[in-house]
Each structure stands twice: as C-alpha cells, then as structure tokens.
Design an enzyme around this catalytic site. Structure first.
Site, PDB file in Angstrom:
ATOM      1  N   GLY A  15      36.926  54.511  35.636  1.00 48.10           N
ATOM      2  CA  GLY A  15      38.293  54.724  35.156  1.00 48.10           C
ATOM      3  C   GLY A  15      38.330  54.999  33.662  1.00 48.10           C
ATOM      4  O   GLY A  15      37.287  55.158  33.011  1.00 48.10           O
ATOM      5  N   ASN A  37      35.684  52.547  43.440  1.00 47.02           N
ATOM      6  CA  ASN A  37      36.019  53.198  44.721  1.00 47.02           C
ATOM      7  C   ASN A  37      36.689  54.556  44.490  1.00 47.02           C
ATOM      8  O   ASN A  37      37.168  55.166  45.434  1.00 47.02           O
ATOM      9  CB  ASN A  37      36.920  52.295  45.575  1.00 47.02           C
ATOM     10  CG  ASN A  37      38.322  52.171  45.018  1.00 47.02           C
ATOM     11  OD1 ASN A  37      38.573  52.572  43.880  1.00 47.02           O
ATOM     12  ND2 ASN A  37      39.234  51.626  45.796  1.00 47.02           N
ATOM     13  N   GLY A  41      39.821  56.480  39.335  1.00 49.79           N
ATOM     14  CA  GLY A  41      38.728  56.890  38.457  1.00 49.79           C
ATOM     15  C   GLY A  41      38.081  58.164  38.979  1.00 49.79           C
ATOM     16  O   GLY A  41      38.412  58.655  40.056  1.00 49.79           O
ATOM     17  N   THR A  95      43.719  44.349  45.596  1.00 48.15           N
ATOM     18  CA  THR A  95      42.660  44.612  44.603  1.00 48.15           C
ATOM     19  C   THR A  95      42.649  43.519  43.539  1.00 48.15           C
ATOM     20  O   THR A  95      41.591  43.003  43.179  1.00 48.15           O
ATOM     21  CB  THR A  95      42.859  45.996  43.956  1.00 48.15           C
ATOM     22  OG1 THR A  95      42.651  46.990  44.961  1.00 48.15           O
ATOM     23  CG2 THR A  95      41.901  46.237  42.811  1.00 48.15           C
ATOM     24  N   ASN A 102      36.509  37.838  45.124  1.00 44.39           N
ATOM     25  CA  ASN A 102      35.143  38.318  45.380  1.00 44.39           C
ATOM     26  C   ASN A 102      34.286  38.316  44.112  1.00 44.39           C
ATOM     27  O   ASN A 102      33.125  37.901  44.133  1.00 44.39           O
ATOM     28  CB  ASN A 102      35.183  39.724  45.991  1.00 44.39           C
ATOM     29  CG  ASN A 102      35.700  39.695  47.421  1.00 44.39           C
ATOM     30  OD1 ASN A 102      35.448  38.738  48.150  1.00 44.39           O
ATOM     31  ND2 ASN A 102      36.424  40.727  47.819  1.00 44.39           N
ATOM     32  N   ARG A 109      28.147  32.254  42.170  1.00 41.28           N
ATOM     33  CA  ARG A 109      26.830  32.177  42.804  1.00 41.28           C
ATOM     34  C   ARG A 109      25.711  32.458  41.815  1.00 41.28           C
ATOM     35  O   ARG A 109      24.727  31.727  41.762  1.00 41.28           O
ATOM     36  CB  ARG A 109      26.743  33.184  43.977  1.00 41.28           C
ATOM     37  CG  ARG A 109      25.390  33.183  44.683  1.00 41.28           C
ATOM     38  CD  ARG A 109      25.339  34.165  45.853  1.00 41.28           C
ATOM     39  NE  ARG A 109      25.478  35.554  45.474  1.00 41.28           N
ATOM     40  CZ  ARG A 109      24.498  36.310  44.986  1.00 41.28           C
ATOM     41  NH1 ARG A 109      23.297  35.804  44.797  1.00 41.28           N
ATOM     42  NH2 ARG A 109      24.717  37.582  44.671  1.00 41.28           N
ATOM     43  N   TYR A 148      51.723  44.763  40.793  1.00 37.36           N
ATOM     44  CA  TYR A 148      50.779  44.785  39.669  1.00 37.36           C
ATOM     45  C   TYR A 148      50.922  43.500  38.842  1.00 37.36           C
ATOM     46  O   TYR A 148      49.945  42.782  38.627  1.00 37.36           O
ATOM     47  CB  TYR A 148      51.059  46.016  38.818  1.00 37.36           C
ATOM     48  CG  TYR A 148      50.109  46.213  37.657  1.00 37.36           C
ATOM     49  CD1 TYR A 148      48.802  46.652  37.860  1.00 37.36           C
ATOM     50  CD2 TYR A 148      50.529  45.986  36.349  1.00 37.36           C
ATOM     51  CE1 TYR A 148      47.937  46.855  36.786  1.00 37.36           C
ATOM     52  CE2 TYR A 148      49.673  46.189  35.274  1.00 37.36           C
ATOM     53  CZ  TYR A 148      48.381  46.618  35.489  1.00 37.36           C
ATOM     54  OH  TYR A 148      47.525  46.826  34.426  1.00 37.36           O
ATOM     55  N   THR A 178      47.120  50.869  26.152  1.00 42.58           N
ATOM     56  CA  THR A 178      45.948  51.458  25.516  1.00 42.58           C
ATOM     57  C   THR A 178      45.885  52.939  25.868  1.00 42.58           C
ATOM     58  O   THR A 178      46.231  53.332  26.982  1.00 42.58           O
ATOM     59  CB  THR A 178      44.676  50.723  26.006  1.00 42.58           C
ATOM     60  OG1 THR A 178      44.834  49.334  25.711  1.00 42.58           O
ATOM     61  CG2 THR A 178      43.428  51.239  25.333  1.00 42.58           C
TER      62      THR A 178
HETATM   63  P1  NAD Z   1      42.240  53.345  35.566  1.00 42.87           P
HETATM   64  O1  NAD Z   1      43.164  53.529  36.726  1.00 42.87           O
HETATM   65  O2  NAD Z   1      41.841  54.533  34.784  1.00 42.87           O
HETATM   66  O3  NAD Z   1      40.897  52.610  36.031  1.00 42.87           O
HETATM   67  C1  NAD Z   1      40.851  51.686  37.090  1.00 42.87           C
HETATM   68  C2  NAD Z   1      39.554  51.923  37.857  1.00 42.87           C
HETATM   69  O4  NAD Z   1      39.466  50.980  38.924  1.00 42.87           O
HETATM   70  C3  NAD Z   1      39.509  53.319  38.513  1.00 42.87           C
HETATM   71  O5  NAD Z   1      38.270  53.920  38.261  1.00 42.87           O
HETATM   72  C4  NAD Z   1      39.723  53.042  39.991  1.00 42.87           C
HETATM   73  O6  NAD Z   1      39.159  54.025  40.823  1.00 42.87           O
HETATM   74  C5  NAD Z   1      39.073  51.666  40.121  1.00 42.87           C
HETATM   75  N1  NAD Z   1      39.578  50.890  41.256  1.00 42.87           N
HETATM   76  C6  NAD Z   1      40.882  50.692  41.630  1.00 42.87           C
HETATM   77  N2  NAD Z   1      40.940  49.908  42.708  1.00 42.87           N
HETATM   78  C7  NAD Z   1      39.647  49.584  43.032  1.00 42.87           C
HETATM   79  C8  NAD Z   1      39.059  48.804  44.059  1.00 42.87           C
HETATM   80  N3  NAD Z   1      39.806  48.192  44.986  1.00 42.87           N
HETATM   81  N4  NAD Z   1      37.711  48.706  44.094  1.00 42.87           N
HETATM   82  C9  NAD Z   1      36.935  49.338  43.184  1.00 42.87           C
HETATM   83  N5  NAD Z   1      37.448  50.094  42.189  1.00 42.87           N
HETATM   84  C10 NAD Z   1      38.787  50.214  42.109  1.00 42.87           C
HETATM   85  O7  NAD Z   1      42.926  52.250  34.635  1.00 42.87           O
HETATM   86  P2  NAD Z   1      42.510  51.755  33.180  1.00 42.87           P
HETATM   87  O8  NAD Z   1      43.603  52.125  32.265  1.00 42.87           O
HETATM   88  O9  NAD Z   1      41.127  52.147  32.843  1.00 42.87           O
HETATM   89  O10 NAD Z   1      42.590  50.181  33.394  1.00 42.87           O
HETATM   90  C11 NAD Z   1      41.431  49.394  33.596  1.00 42.87           C
HETATM   91  C12 NAD Z   1      41.826  47.922  33.698  1.00 42.87           C
HETATM   92  O11 NAD Z   1      42.513  47.518  32.512  1.00 42.87           O
HETATM   93  C13 NAD Z   1      42.781  47.641  34.865  1.00 42.87           C
HETATM   94  O12 NAD Z   1      42.430  46.401  35.448  1.00 42.87           O
HETATM   95  C14 NAD Z   1      44.134  47.533  34.197  1.00 42.87           C
HETATM   96  O13 NAD Z   1      44.998  46.695  34.908  1.00 42.87           O
HETATM   97  C15 NAD Z   1      43.769  46.964  32.833  1.00 42.87           C
HETATM   98  N6  NAD Z   1      44.779  47.300  31.816  1.00 42.87           N
HETATM   99  C16 NAD Z   1      44.878  48.581  31.342  1.00 42.87           C
HETATM  100  C17 NAD Z   1      45.864  48.881  30.403  1.00 42.87           C
HETATM  101  C18 NAD Z   1      46.029  50.257  29.810  1.00 42.87           C
HETATM  102  O14 NAD Z   1      46.899  50.455  28.959  1.00 42.87           O
HETATM  103  N7  NAD Z   1      45.226  51.243  30.180  1.00 42.87           N
HETATM  104  C19 NAD Z   1      46.734  47.868  29.956  1.00 42.87           C
HETATM  105  C20 NAD Z   1      46.612  46.602  30.493  1.00 42.87           C
HETATM  106  C21 NAD Z   1      45.609  46.319  31.400  1.00 42.87           C
END
Ligand code: NAD
Ligand code: UDP
Length: 317
Positions: A15, A37, A41, A95, A102, A109, A148, A178
């Site tokens: 991602g 997955n 991403g 998720t 998980n 572990r 969320y 971000t």
């Molecule tokens: P993004 O959507 O670009 O990346 C999330 C990644 O997780 C993707 O590659 C997606 O394919 C993968 N994914 C989703 N569900 C999945 C699953 N069940 N199993 C395996 N992979 C899975 O989002 P991001 O902006 O890179 O955010 C990354 C993390 O940071 C997230 O947890 C998000 O909640 C957190 N976050 C981001 C922001 C922001 O401003 N970007 C702010 C607060 C929190």
C-alpha cells in the site's frame, strides 16, 4: 560495530505507507517480508524492490492466520480511504479485528514486538481540540465510517489486552492524515483527488463548504516516527499521535494546490459525507518527549514532491 540485519514483516506492505516503509527498512539494512492481499495496494508500488535479495513478497489476507519467524512486525494491512473501506464494511472490520488477533497471536508465539498502525479516526468527530492521546473520542458506532473507526478502536483494545494478559511487546501509533508520492490516484482522499483534478484542469470537488480542517503529514515524517517508535524503549507502548500539527481548511488546501500546479481548475462544492469530522489536529507533545520526534516537512514542500509524482504518473499512464 556491525549492524544486525533484522527480519521484518510489514503487513499491507504494497500500500501507500507500507511500500515506503518496506523501502526505508531495506535501505537501513534489514530483510523485509511484505505481506498483502492487494485490495488497495499494488505490485507497482514495490516493483523496484523486487530485485533486492533481502525483499520477499507474500500474497496473504490477514483475516486468516499466518505463520512465519521474524524479529519485528509492522501491522498496516487495512484499507484507509473512505471509499475503499466503505465498499465492503464487513471486510474492513474483519481486517482490523481478525487481522489484529492473527498478528498478535503471531507476535505472542514468536515473542517479538508488533506495531499497530492506528489512526486519528479513533477520535471520531473530536470535541477536544487539538487531540491528545488521553482523549477518548466522539465516534458514531453505527455510521458509515464506523467499520473503520470502531475496527481500529477494537484493534487498539486487543493490542492492549494482549500486552496486559500475554506480555506481548506492543507499540500503538495514531496516524493523522498522511500524503505523498504513491497515494492511489483514485482512492478519493483529498490530497490525491485535488492534485489529480488540478493537473487535468478538472473541477476541484470540495465536500461541504470547505471550512472543515485537517492537518497533513508528509510520508517521510511519518516513517521517521514509526521507526523511532519501534526502536523506543519497550516500556513505551503508546498510543502516540504521529501527525503534523499545522492545520488547514479544505478550502485552503484546494487554493494552495491550484496555485502550486498553476491549474485553471474551478472549485465546485458538493454535499458533505455523513459523519465527516469538522476538525483534526494532533497534539504531538508525547511524541516530542518520548521519541524526540516532530515533523520537518511542511505542506508546500510536501505538496510539491507529491505533485511531481502525479505529473509523472499521468504522463506514463
Ligand atoms: P493503503 O490502502 O494504501 O494500504 C493498505 C494496504 O493493506 C494495501 O496494500 C491493501 O491491499 C492491504 N490490505 C487491506 N486489507 C488487507 C487484508 N485483509 N490482508 C492483507 N492486506 C490487506 O492505505 P495506507 O494509507 O497505506 O494505510 C496503511 C495503514 O495506515 C492502514 O492501516 C491505515 O488504517 C493506517 N492509516 C493511514 C492513514 C493515512 O493518512 N494514509 C491515516 C491513519 C491511519
Ligand atoms: N474531501 C473533499 N473533496 C474530495 C475528497 C475529500 O472536500 O474530493 C474532504 C472530505 O470530505 C474531508 C477531507 O476532505 O472533509 C479529508 O478527506 P479524506 O478522505 O482525505 O480523509 P479523512 O476524512 O479520512 O480525514
């Protein structure tokens, strides 16, 4: 002294944030296992890392258990943009919650530290401003953002309980909005939307009257904060806010992006989505004190780098 090469698992590594994190950890001499997955991403985000013998890519969904031996875990897997996390809300909450169970089970572990990418959304539509970590938030449990927000809140609870009950070494960061290169061009987040619209001279879509505010953090600053948090003394588990306290209205953001791109775009106003937070600004006193961290890249500099990325993206696609 020779540095030890750590083996690090990054869930959600394909991602936006995860792909930058994989690159940074590799550059710092580690071995990185990227698990994803590909829901939001893309392999494109990590293609340039594929030739690195210390980089490994695994297709897996964290709602199913996963077994591996590593030294550290960063748990980022979860769609982050409202249109993506709302398109399958049950999957989103699975998720966050089953994924946390998980990954915490794995950390328990193999007895390694695990960092959770939590979010400013745990504060909901905050009535305390700026938001400190001690504020419990104002979250609608049954709205369209709840899958969320409540998923991330429950994940924080699970992290704390695994720590208290099973002594898992946890680290919780609350990430504020971000932005930067490699954001998904169509994921509906405000910075990528406005830049894509401005570069193509399309109307800039402000939801509501644009008076709602956000504080925008550039990706490189966040990475510094994440790595410092993982390296911090194990007694410091968070949650800790990581964000840039400089706050802007959405209208100010639109005007700035129009100016920086030299766009001919007009601004149009569309309905505000339900439960859209009115304001958001991190109090980063704790991060300053415990991590010696504060953001260095301000909006103009970060937007310029992001605009250059999207210019290339449009040219090559
Ligand atoms: P993004 O959507 O670009 O990346 C999330 C990644 O997780 C993707 O590659 C997606 O394919 C993968 N994914 C989703 N569900 C999945 C699953 N069940 N199993 C395996 N992979 C899975 O989002 P991001 O902006 O890179 O955010 C990354 C993390 O940071 C997230 O947890 C998000 O909640 C957190 N976050 C981001 C922001 C922001 O401003 N970007 C702010 C607060 C929190
Ligand atoms: N927003 C907007 N136009 C857009 C996309 C978003 O006005 O094209 C607004 C949105 O309503 C919110 C703010 O920008 O008030 C930030 O939205 P984003 O989805 O980026 O993040 P979040 O709401 O999760 O902080």
């Amino acid at each position: 002294m020779k540095r030890i090469r750590k083996k690090i698992l990054v869930t959600g590594g394909a991602g936006f944030i995860g792909s930058h994190l994989c690159e940074r950890l590799l550059n710092e001499g580690n071995e990185v296992i990227c698990l994803d997955n590909y829901f939001t991403g893309s392999k494109r985000n990590i293609l340039h890392l594929m030739q690195n013998p210390y980089f490994e890519l695994i297709r897996h969904d964290i709602t199913s258990p996963f077994f591996i031996e590593v030294d550290e875990i960063y748990n980022l897997a979860c769609p982050a943009s409202p249109i993506h996390y709302q398109c399958n809300p049950i999957k989103t909450i699975k998720t966050s919650v089953m994924g946390a169970i998980n990954m915490l089970g794995l950390a328990k572990r193999i007895k390694v530290p695990i960092l959770q990418a939590s979010t400013s959304e745990v504060y909901g539509d905050p009535v305390v401003h700026p938001q400190t970590e001690s504020y419990w938030g104002n979250v609608n449990p049954i709205g369209n953002r709840s899958c969320y927000d409540e998923g991330k809140r429950c994940a924080e609870t699970l992290f704390m309980d695994y720590h208290l009950q099973n002594q898992v070494q946890i680290k919780i960061i609350r990430i504020f909005n971000t932005y930067g290169p490699k954001m998904h061009p169509n994921d509906g987040r405000v910075v990528s939307n406005f830049i894509m619209q401005a570069l193509q001279n399309q109307a800039i879509t402000i939801y509501g009257d644009g008076s709602q505010s956000r504080s925008f953090q550039y990706i490189d600053d966040l990475l510094d904060g994440m790595i410092r948090m993982m390296a911090a003394d194990k007694s410091f588990i968070g949650p800790v806010n990581l964000g840039n306290p400089n706050e802007f209205t959405i209208l100010e953001l639109a005007e700035r992006i129009i100016r920086l791109t030299g766009s001919k775009s007009k601004i149009i106003f569309e309905p505000l989505p339900a439960d859209d937070p009115r304001q958001r600004q991190p109090d980063i006193t704790l991060a300053r004190k415990k991590l010696g961290w504060e953001p260095r890249i301000q909006l103009e500099e970060g937007l310029t780098a992001t605009i250059n990325y999207f210019k290339d993206f449009i040219k090559n696609n």
